[in-house]
Design an enzyme around this catalytic site. Sequence first.
Site, PDB file in Angstrom:
ATOM      1  N   ARG A 182       3.279  -7.019  -5.278  1.00 21.36           N
ATOM      2  CA  ARG A 182       3.557  -5.517  -4.901  1.00 21.36           C
ATOM      3  C   ARG A 182       3.637  -4.606  -6.077  1.00 21.36           C
ATOM      4  NH1 ARG A 182       9.067  -5.895  -1.697  1.00 21.36           N
ATOM      5  NH2 ARG A 182       8.686  -3.651  -1.292  1.00 21.36           N
ATOM      6  N   LYS A 208      13.851   4.773  -3.671  1.00 19.41           N
ATOM      7  CA  LYS A 208      13.401   5.597  -2.922  1.00 19.41           C
ATOM      8  C   LYS A 208      14.013   5.899  -1.774  1.00 19.41           C
ATOM      9  CE  LYS A 208       8.858   4.273  -2.575  1.00 19.41           C
ATOM     10  NZ  LYS A 208       9.148   3.026  -3.404  1.00 19.41           N
ATOM     11  N   ARG A 213      18.046  -8.113  -3.010  1.00 16.81           N
ATOM     12  CA  ARG A 213      18.100  -7.123  -1.753  1.00 16.81           C
ATOM     13  C   ARG A 213      18.235  -8.183  -0.463  1.00 16.81           C
ATOM     14  NH1 ARG A 213      14.170  -2.261  -0.643  1.00 16.81           N
ATOM     15  NH2 ARG A 213      12.500  -3.612  -0.435  1.00 16.81           N
ATOM     16  N   ARG A 255       0.687   6.469  -1.013  1.00 17.36           N
ATOM     17  CA  ARG A 255       0.577   5.378  -1.937  1.00 17.36           C
ATOM     18  C   ARG A 255      -0.827   5.077  -2.524  1.00 17.36           C
ATOM     19  NH1 ARG A 255       5.128   2.442   0.449  1.00 17.36           N
ATOM     20  NH2 ARG A 255       5.860   0.401  -0.682  1.00 17.36           N
ATOM     21  N   ARG A 268      13.978  -9.963   3.023  1.00 19.57           N
ATOM     22  CA  ARG A 268      12.708  -9.506   3.578  1.00 19.57           C
ATOM     23  C   ARG A 268      11.670 -10.395   2.894  1.00 19.57           C
ATOM     24  NH1 ARG A 268      11.945  -3.001   2.806  1.00 19.57           N
ATOM     25  NH2 ARG A 268       9.647  -3.611   1.976  1.00 19.57           N
TER      26      ARG A 268
HETATM   27  P1  AMP Z   1       8.149  -0.225   1.653  1.00 14.44           P
HETATM   28  O1  AMP Z   1       9.265  -0.405   2.600  1.00 14.44           O
HETATM   29  O2  AMP Z   1       7.809   1.331   1.669  1.00 14.44           O
HETATM   30  O3  AMP Z   1       8.205  -0.823   0.415  1.00 14.44           O
HETATM   31  O4  AMP Z   1       6.630  -0.587   2.695  1.00 14.44           O
HETATM   32  C1  AMP Z   1       6.711  -2.038   2.848  1.00 14.44           C
HETATM   33  C2  AMP Z   1       5.242  -2.307   3.324  1.00 14.44           C
HETATM   34  O5  AMP Z   1       4.569  -1.313   4.192  1.00 14.44           O
HETATM   35  C3  AMP Z   1       4.347  -2.240   1.934  1.00 14.44           C
HETATM   36  O6  AMP Z   1       4.431  -3.274   0.898  1.00 14.44           O
HETATM   37  C4  AMP Z   1       2.828  -1.950   2.549  1.00 14.44           C
HETATM   38  O7  AMP Z   1       2.394  -3.230   2.823  1.00 14.44           O
HETATM   39  C5  AMP Z   1       3.271  -1.073   3.845  1.00 14.44           C
HETATM   40  N1  AMP Z   1       3.110   0.438   3.760  1.00 14.44           N
HETATM   41  C6  AMP Z   1       4.154   1.167   3.591  1.00 14.44           C
HETATM   42  N2  AMP Z   1       3.821   2.524   3.368  1.00 14.44           N
HETATM   43  C7  AMP Z   1       2.646   2.578   2.999  1.00 14.44           C
HETATM   44  C8  AMP Z   1       1.410   3.150   2.745  1.00 14.44           C
HETATM   45  N3  AMP Z   1       1.731   4.439   2.215  1.00 14.44           N
HETATM   46  N4  AMP Z   1       0.293   2.863   2.372  1.00 14.44           N
HETATM   47  C9  AMP Z   1      -0.016   1.358   2.667  1.00 14.44           C
HETATM   48  N5  AMP Z   1       0.707   0.621   3.070  1.00 14.44           N
HETATM   49  C10 AMP Z   1       2.087   1.016   3.328  1.00 14.44           C
END
Ligand code: AMP
Length: 210
Positions: A167, A13, A123, A88, A156
């Site tokens: 996840r 994404k 990654r 999400r 990460r």
């Molecule tokens: P991402 O980089 O988008 O994979 O986000 C990393 C982490 O941030 C996720 O695993 C969640 O813990 C948190 N996170 C990011 N966006 C959201 C969202 N819209 N709702 C809830 N948690 C989020």
Amino acid sequence: MNLILLGAPGAGKGTQAEVICNHLNIPAISTGNILREAVKNGTQLGLEAKSFMDSGALVPDEIVIGILKDRIGEDDCQNGFILDGFPRTVPQAKALDEMGVQIDKVIDIEVADEKIMQRLSGRRVCADCGASYHIEYKPSKSEGVCDKCGGETVLRKDDHPDTIKDRLHVYHEQTEPLKDYYQQTGKLVVVQGQEDVADTSALTLKAVEA
Ligand code: AMP
């Protein structure tokens, strides 16, 4: 144009958000990046979010909804935006509707779980600027060093294999129902993630233009 990018963690994404951002000249908003920045800076928000993020869980809806609302209210979002990683959950999608945000398209990038495991465990991200690499598919020129800013590239915390599994579980349980949610509004467009990222980008841009 207001767009949402949907897909499992690691579906690409972020990369596609950048491609659309360059094409349409509208900002890409990643709630994950905003939260990581807050954790790095040790803000109150960061302190609240950290344990959820490290374990692969979602940060509570009320926190991320607040972040998103503030961000899309900023001047650079007047002509549209791309949401990467928000909504999400169904309550987050409903909150967006209640804010009166008109979404033009929801682009869902589909990638199989096994592929996701392979992608995320390889990654590496820059600890300073967040640029993303992959040890096999997109290595930095010098191992462990970011091409863009010279910062250190790291795995990460939430890209460790066990956390990736968590996840993915969270994605299937809480985020995937959004496909139905947006299918019902006629906004959903599915893009099949390709082996070559340039091919996925071509399909994504085609979906945006359609
Ligand atoms: P991402 O980089 O988008 O994979 O986000 C990393 C982490 O941030 C996720 O695993 C969640 O813990 C948190 N996170 C990011 N966006 C959201 C969202 N819209 N709702 C809830 N948690 C989020």
